[in-house]
Design an enzyme around this catalytic site. Structure first.
Site, PDB file in Angstrom:
ATOM      1  N   CYS A  19       1.042  -0.947  -0.154  1.00  0.00           N
ATOM      2  CA  CYS A  19       0.138  -0.082   0.041  1.00  0.00           C
ATOM      3  C   CYS A  19       0.710   0.891   0.036  1.00  0.00           C
ATOM      4  O   CYS A  19       0.673   2.005  -0.097  1.00  0.00           O
ATOM      5  CB  CYS A  19      -0.939  -0.036   1.141  1.00  0.00           C
ATOM      6  SG  CYS A  19      -0.114  -0.311   2.859  1.00  0.00           S
ATOM      7  N   ASN A  20       1.620   1.333   0.366  1.00  0.00           N
ATOM      8  CA  ASN A  20       2.825   2.166   0.598  1.00  0.00           C
ATOM      9  C   ASN A  20       4.453   2.270  -0.586  1.00  0.00           C
ATOM     10  O   ASN A  20       4.574   3.489  -0.719  1.00  0.00           O
ATOM     11  CB  ASN A  20       3.480   2.749   2.106  1.00  0.00           C
ATOM     12  CG  ASN A  20       2.848   2.947   3.246  1.00  0.00           C
ATOM     13  OD1 ASN A  20       1.792   3.191   2.762  1.00  0.00           O
ATOM     14  ND2 ASN A  20       2.727   2.264   4.323  1.00  0.00           N
ATOM     15  N   ARG A  21       3.736   1.349  -1.103  1.00  0.00           N
ATOM     16  CA  ARG A  21       5.539   1.452  -2.632  1.00  0.00           C
ATOM     17  C   ARG A  21       4.911   0.640  -3.405  1.00  0.00           C
ATOM     18  O   ARG A  21       4.734  -0.128  -2.830  1.00  0.00           O
ATOM     19  CB  ARG A  21       6.656   0.884  -1.698  1.00  0.00           C
ATOM     20  CG  ARG A  21       6.940  -0.307  -1.536  1.00  0.00           C
ATOM     21  CD  ARG A  21       8.069  -0.492  -0.188  1.00  0.00           C
ATOM     22  NE  ARG A  21       8.258   0.107   0.618  1.00  0.00           N
ATOM     23  CZ  ARG A  21       9.175   1.067   0.896  1.00  0.00           C
ATOM     24  NH1 ARG A  21       9.769   1.463   0.447  1.00  0.00           N
ATOM     25  NH2 ARG A  21       9.333   2.095   2.439  1.00  0.00           N
ATOM     26  N   GLN A  62       5.493  -8.939   3.551  1.00  0.00           N
ATOM     27  CA  GLN A  62       5.580  -9.073   2.431  1.00  0.00           C
ATOM     28  C   GLN A  62       6.988  -9.024   1.357  1.00  0.00           C
ATOM     29  O   GLN A  62       6.594  -9.317  -0.017  1.00  0.00           O
ATOM     30  CB  GLN A  62       4.995  -7.119   2.172  1.00  0.00           C
ATOM     31  CG  GLN A  62       3.655  -7.535   2.990  1.00  0.00           C
ATOM     32  CD  GLN A  62       3.409  -6.073   2.838  1.00  0.00           C
ATOM     33  OE1 GLN A  62       4.007  -4.880   3.581  1.00  0.00           O
ATOM     34  NE2 GLN A  62       2.016  -5.983   3.516  1.00  0.00           N
ATOM     35  N   MET A  82      -4.124  -6.719   6.396  1.00  0.00           N
ATOM     36  CA  MET A  82      -4.509  -5.702   7.119  1.00  0.00           C
ATOM     37  C   MET A  82      -5.384  -5.656   8.175  1.00  0.00           C
ATOM     38  O   MET A  82      -5.788  -4.943   9.142  1.00  0.00           O
ATOM     39  CB  MET A  82      -3.958  -4.170   5.958  1.00  0.00           C
ATOM     40  CG  MET A  82      -4.159  -3.799   6.896  1.00  0.00           C
ATOM     41  SD  MET A  82      -2.873  -3.045   7.771  1.00  0.00           S
ATOM     42  CE  MET A  82      -1.309  -2.438   6.993  1.00  0.00           C
ATOM     43  N   ALA A 114     -10.373  -9.656   4.310  1.00  0.00           N
ATOM     44  CA  ALA A 114     -10.288 -11.163   4.686  1.00  0.00           C
ATOM     45  C   ALA A 114      -8.640 -11.003   5.183  1.00  0.00           C
ATOM     46  O   ALA A 114      -8.043 -11.693   5.358  1.00  0.00           O
ATOM     47  CB  ALA A 114     -10.662 -11.290   4.655  1.00  0.00           C
ATOM     48  N   GLY A 115      -7.493  -9.498   4.243  1.00  0.00           N
ATOM     49  CA  GLY A 115      -6.006  -9.846   4.549  1.00  0.00           C
ATOM     50  C   GLY A 115      -5.679  -9.218   5.337  1.00  0.00           C
ATOM     51  O   GLY A 115      -6.000  -9.185   6.433  1.00  0.00           O
TER      52      GLY A 115
END
Length: 419
Positions: free
Chosen positions: A51-53, A119, A192, A189-190
């Site tokens: 989500c950030n990169r 990740q 995060m 439902a991941g």
């Protein structure tokens, strides 16, 4: 081998631009195939997308930064010139340092957060399964994992970190007087959402409901927290039931639109709604933020909250950087050694050729019935002459400078006392 990295992150690119370059794990194999096919020489490659990169790591015989940028721009539907203003490009040791810092959580919005390491491991696994990972990148990433492990075990880098999920709880507590009376909807439902549900469950809210495209996965997560489940298709009709909505899915288009939220607010008689969109690309249309009774936060909005306590972590960061420096030096030393591999292979092949020739000659002599000792002496003498021929020829060269260089080399390689 040349190693390079190219990417955009939360410090260089706005949320909506990052959304154009977000790749789900199941999209990575064909994406890697497309990247490798677009470059003049198919490189080793891995793509890290969170989500950030979004970051591309490559290794090849030649540096190919410009074609890599062109491919990424085309994949996101923007011009290379526009993308260039938001990207960072790194080569060699700087690319390795960046990978080590990312794995260790030093480059994250949440300093020291542990999710990025998992990740990164997922990205490497997918690249390996896709046949895109070679010896050089494998070494880079395995060393980054080892460095990250040492950073976490030897420093307090994550001791004061506030996760996105914890930040969401903190903001919700600022809005609602009593979280015990709040009904919360989790969309997705991941990992995060699992983290967010864990943090909110600790506050004992009035109700927790999980909506997911795959009902089985939603039910599995709901069972952990005593939560209810609902189908994603029910969301527009039931949105008004919830005081807080936390969403993070892999959808490429928003799941919650402005109209649905307006209808929900009308049914709620404009009681406030707290909404957190942790997805990239967005799950909630950005226009929702303009509604007077909605408090909508994105991953970028949470940045100020998660930086709380950063001053307390500076000593740990300094310790981590020392560990990373050592890791970078070790990787670059390995890279330097790898550059000698072709020469080592040639040398071994030449030695094998000499040995084969002398063994063949010795076998013929033995077959003729010659004395074994004499044959062994001839074999060793033949090998010695072949090995020393080049060095002796240089010593007899007419060029004085060449003789001096040869003499120094012979002293170094053949006449050292220590072995």
């Amino acid at each position: 081998m040349a190693v390079w990295a190219l990417g955009i992150n939360h410090t260089t690119a706005p949320l909506d631009l990052r959304g154009r370059f977000a790749f789900a794990l199941d999209q990575l194999p064909p994406t890697l195939h497309g990247l490798r096919g677009a470059l003049p020489r198919p490189p080793e490659a891995a793509i890290l997308s969170t989500c950030n990169r979004t970051e591309i790591y490559c290794a090849s015989e030649q540096l190919e930064l410009a074609p890599t940028l062109d491919w990424l721009a085309k994949s996101g539907g923007v011009s290379a010139d526009e993308l260039r203003t938001h990207t960072y490009t790194l080569e060699g040791g700087q690319a390795a340092r960046h990978a080590f810092r990312v794995a260790s959580g030093l480059d994250s919005m949440v300093l020291g957060e542990p999710q990025i390491l998992g990740q990164m491991k997922d990205a490497v696994r997918v690249a390996e399964e896709a046949g895109a990972l070679g010896t050089t990148l494998n070494q880079l990433f395995q060393r980054s994992f080892a460095v990250a492990k040492e950073v976490r075990s030897s420093t307090e880098i994550g001791a004061h970190s506030i996760s996105m999920a914890a930040a969401a709880v903190r903001l919700a507590a600022n809005l609602f007087e009593d979280l015990h009376q709040v009904r919360i909807l989790f969309v997705g439902a991941g990992e995060m959402i699992e983290l967010a549900a864990t943090h909110f469950a600790a506050k004992n809210p009035k109700a927790m409901v999980i909506a997911n495209r795959t009902l089985d996965r939603g039910e599995k997560l709901a069972s952990r927290f005593g939560a209810e489940t609902m189908r994603l298709a029910e969301l527009p009709e039931r949105l008004h039931e919830f005081d807080a909505v936390i969403s993070c899915t892999a959808s490429t288009l928003p799941l919650i639109g402005l109209g649905a939220v307006e209808r929900a607010l009308k049914s709620r008689k404009h009681r406030p709604m707290f909404m957190v969109d942790l997805a990239v690309p967005r799950d909630i249309e950005p226009e929702v933020k303009g509604l007077s009774d909605v408090y909508l936060y994105t991953v970028d909005d949470l940045a100020a909250v998660v930086q709380t306590g950063q001053a307390n972590r500076q000593a740990a960061v300094a310790q981590a950087e020392v560990i990373i420096d050592a890791g970078v030096q070790s990787f670059m030393h390995w890279m330097d050694q790898r550059s000698a591999v072709p020469l080592i292979q040639q040398l071994n092949a030449q030695a094998d050729e000499w040995r084969g020739a002398e063994i063949a000659r010795a076998r013929k002599a033995l077959a003729r019935g010659e004395d074994v000792d004499a044959v062994l002496q001839a074999l060793s003498r033949g090998l010695t002459q072949k090995m020393l021929h080049g060095a002796l020829a240089e010593l007899h060269a007419g060029d004085a400078a060449a003789r001096e260089r040869a003499s120094a080399a012979i002293q170094h390689f053949f006449l050292r006392k220590e072995r």
